[in-house]
Write a protein that holds these residues in place. Structure first.
Motif, short mmCIF file in Angstrom:
data_model
loop_
_atom_site.label_atom_id
_atom_site.label_comp_id
_atom_site.label_asym_id
_atom_site.label_seq_id
_atom_site.Cartn_x
_atom_site.Cartn_y
_atom_site.Cartn_z
N GLN A 189 25.22 34.72 41.02
CA GLN A 189 25.12 34.37 42.81
C GLN A 189 23.36 34.83 42.86
O GLN A 189 23.38 34.03 42.95
CB GLN A 189 26.43 35.51 43.14
CG GLN A 189 25.33 35.33 45.13
CD GLN A 189 26.05 36.33 45.56
OE1 GLN A 189 26.74 37.52 44.92
NE2 GLN A 189 26.26 35.46 47.22
N GLU B 204 33.92 38.79 44.60
CA GLU B 204 32.52 38.22 44.34
C GLU B 204 32.42 37.06 44.16
O GLU B 204 31.49 36.13 43.77
CB GLU B 204 32.00 39.59 43.03
CG GLU B 204 32.40 40.97 43.13
CD GLU B 204 33.12 41.83 43.96
OE1 GLU B 204 33.10 42.51 43.95
OE2 GLU B 204 34.49 40.93 43.68
N HIS B 205 33.57 36.18 43.49
CA HIS B 205 34.21 35.08 42.78
C HIS B 205 33.72 34.38 44.48
O HIS B 205 32.76 33.18 43.95
CB HIS B 205 35.13 35.11 42.20
CG HIS B 205 35.91 33.63 42.03
ND1 HIS B 205 36.57 33.44 41.09
CD2 HIS B 205 34.16 32.32 41.43
CE1 HIS B 205 36.32 32.17 40.52
NE2 HIS B 205 35.52 31.74 40.46
N GLU B 206 34.49 34.64 45.14
CA GLU B 206 33.69 33.39 46.65
C GLU B 206 32.80 33.86 46.77
O GLU B 206 32.25 32.96 47.33
CB GLU B 206 35.24 34.55 47.12
CG GLU B 206 36.31 33.38 47.05
CD GLU B 206 37.26 34.38 48.09
OE1 GLU B 206 37.41 35.27 48.71
OE2 GLU B 206 38.75 34.30 47.66
N GLY C 124 35.07 29.95 33.90
CA GLY C 124 35.35 28.48 34.82
C GLY C 124 34.64 28.12 34.77
O GLY C 124 34.71 27.27 35.13
N PHE D 184 29.65 37.94 38.33
CA PHE D 184 30.18 37.35 39.57
C PHE D 184 28.71 37.49 39.70
O PHE D 184 28.24 36.27 41.00
CB PHE D 184 31.13 37.68 39.63
CG PHE D 184 32.42 36.54 39.99
CD1 PHE D 184 32.18 35.03 39.54
CD2 PHE D 184 33.27 37.35 39.01
CE1 PHE D 184 33.84 34.77 39.02
CE2 PHE D 184 33.96 36.18 38.66
CZ PHE D 184 34.71 35.18 38.49
N SER E 297 38.26 40.73 41.49
CA SER E 297 36.68 40.15 40.97
C SER E 297 36.87 39.35 42.25
O SER E 297 35.73 38.36 42.64
CB SER E 297 36.39 39.53 40.54
OG SER E 297 37.56 39.23 39.42
N ARG E 298 37.81 39.03 42.62
CA ARG E 298 38.41 37.74 43.77
C ARG E 298 36.61 37.88 44.76
O ARG E 298 36.23 37.06 44.74
CB ARG E 298 39.44 37.84 44.53
CG ARG E 298 40.21 37.04 45.16
CD ARG E 298 41.62 36.92 46.13
NE ARG E 298 42.21 36.36 45.35
CZ ARG E 298 42.78 35.49 44.91
NH1 ARG E 298 42.15 34.19 45.00
NH2 ARG E 298 44.15 36.02 43.77
N LYS F 35 33.66 41.74 37.63
CA LYS F 35 32.56 41.83 39.12
C LYS F 35 30.49 41.44 38.80
O LYS F 35 29.79 40.57 39.50
CB LYS F 35 32.90 42.92 40.04
CG LYS F 35 34.09 43.17 40.09
CD LYS F 35 34.13 44.47 41.05
CE LYS F 35 35.14 45.22 41.53
NZ LYS F 35 35.55 46.38 42.50
N THR G 225 34.61 35.21 32.56
CA THR G 225 34.01 34.94 34.02
C THR G 225 33.29 33.14 33.50
O THR G 225 33.33 32.42 34.12
CB THR G 225 33.31 35.90 34.24
OG1 THR G 225 33.53 37.13 34.53
CG2 THR G 225 32.20 35.51 35.19
N ARG H 52 40.91 38.58 37.74
CA ARG H 52 40.83 37.42 38.70
C ARG H 52 40.97 38.50 40.06
O ARG H 52 40.98 38.24 40.81
CB ARG H 52 42.25 36.93 38.46
CG ARG H 52 42.43 36.04 39.13
CD ARG H 52 43.81 34.52 38.85
NE ARG H 52 44.59 35.50 39.81
CZ ARG H 52 45.85 35.67 39.25
NH1 ARG H 52 45.54 35.56 37.30
NH2 ARG H 52 46.96 36.36 39.32
N GLU I 110 30.67 31.61 44.64
CA GLU I 110 31.01 30.05 45.01
C GLU I 110 30.65 29.23 46.41
O GLU I 110 30.50 28.19 46.84
CB GLU I 110 32.40 29.88 45.08
CG GLU I 110 33.53 29.80 43.61
CD GLU I 110 34.38 29.33 43.27
OE1 GLU I 110 35.05 29.69 44.53
OE2 GLU I 110 35.01 28.79 42.22
#
Length: 227
Positions: free
Chosen positions: A207, A24-26, A137, A203, A21-22, A200, A133, A18, A29
């Motif tokens: 993206q 890449e997650h953001e 999610g 994500f 990879s914050r 990563k 992931t 968590r 999103e």
């Protein structure tokens, strides 16, 4: 009394996944397509285009995970109750009735790259990264997407099977147990780092799907309502 330095400790895998990879997650999103989707501004055509890409990804992942379910790492997370392919097909019948569910060759380079990554995973930990992931999610932020669609299109639950998990009535306890299974895998620091790097990648692949869809964002926006 002298306190001995115990040295670095290996972080819990679920926390490392968590936190590591914050960014890449953001980024995923915050993509234009996802922002428009969450605001209820994507049309039926645009949402069907999104689902068809996801269909390819889930078909690849669920096939590979079943084939590798004897791998101890994969076995720790494999659960048929999570599988989404049938739900995606049901939703596509709603959003694009009569249309082919499969992507045409060359239609989505982003989805093709994503599928190739899944099929080419040679280590069970890499599949765990992608499994985590996608499915966690779906059980988390994905629920918000389902609510947005239901409200924006006044669906009364139709066309949102992808976000419904009949065998998992309470997502939070399930997610807590899933993370506990990750933490019990006993990976060393190098193994944790490998999983985090693959999260990563996952994500970034997501993206890329959103970026590809965003290239047609004007065509995929819903017409403004005339009140």
């Amino acid at each position: 009394m002298t306190v001995l330095d115990a040295g670095p400790t290996t972080p819990a895998l679920s926390v490392a996944m968590r936190e590591g990879s914050r960014a890449e997650h953001e980024d995923a999103e915050g993509s234009t397509f996802m922002s428009e989707l969450l605001d209820g501004r994507i049309s039926e055509e645009g949402y069907a285009a999104y689902l068809r890409r996801l269909r390819g990804v889930y078909a690849a992942m669920e096939t590979v995970v079943r084939e590798r379910s004897d791998d101890p790492l994969v076995a720790a997370v494999h659960d048929p109750a999570l599988e989404r392919l049938a739900a995606i097909d049901a939703d596509l019948d709603h959003w694009a009735p009569g249309a082919d569910h499969d992507l045409a060759p060359g239609e989505s380079p982003a989805a093709a790259t994503y599928c190739d990554r899944l099929r080419g995973a040679s280590w069970g930990g890499a599949l765990v990264a992608h499994h985590y992931t996608r499915y966690l999610g779906d059980l988390s932020g994905g629920q918000a997407i389902g609510r947005v669609l239901d409200r924006a299109f006044e669906l009364d639950g139709a066309g949102t099977a992808f976000y419904a998990f009949p065998a998992i009535p309470k997502p939070k306890p399930y997610k807590d147990a899933y993370r506990a299974r990750l933490d019990a895998l006993g990976l060393d620091g190098a193994g944790v780092d490998r999983v985090v790097e693959e999260v990563k990648v996952a994500f970034r692949l997501n993206q890329a799907l959103f970026t590809e869809l965003g290239e047609r964002i004007d065509a995929y926006r819903r017409p403004a309502r005339q009140d």
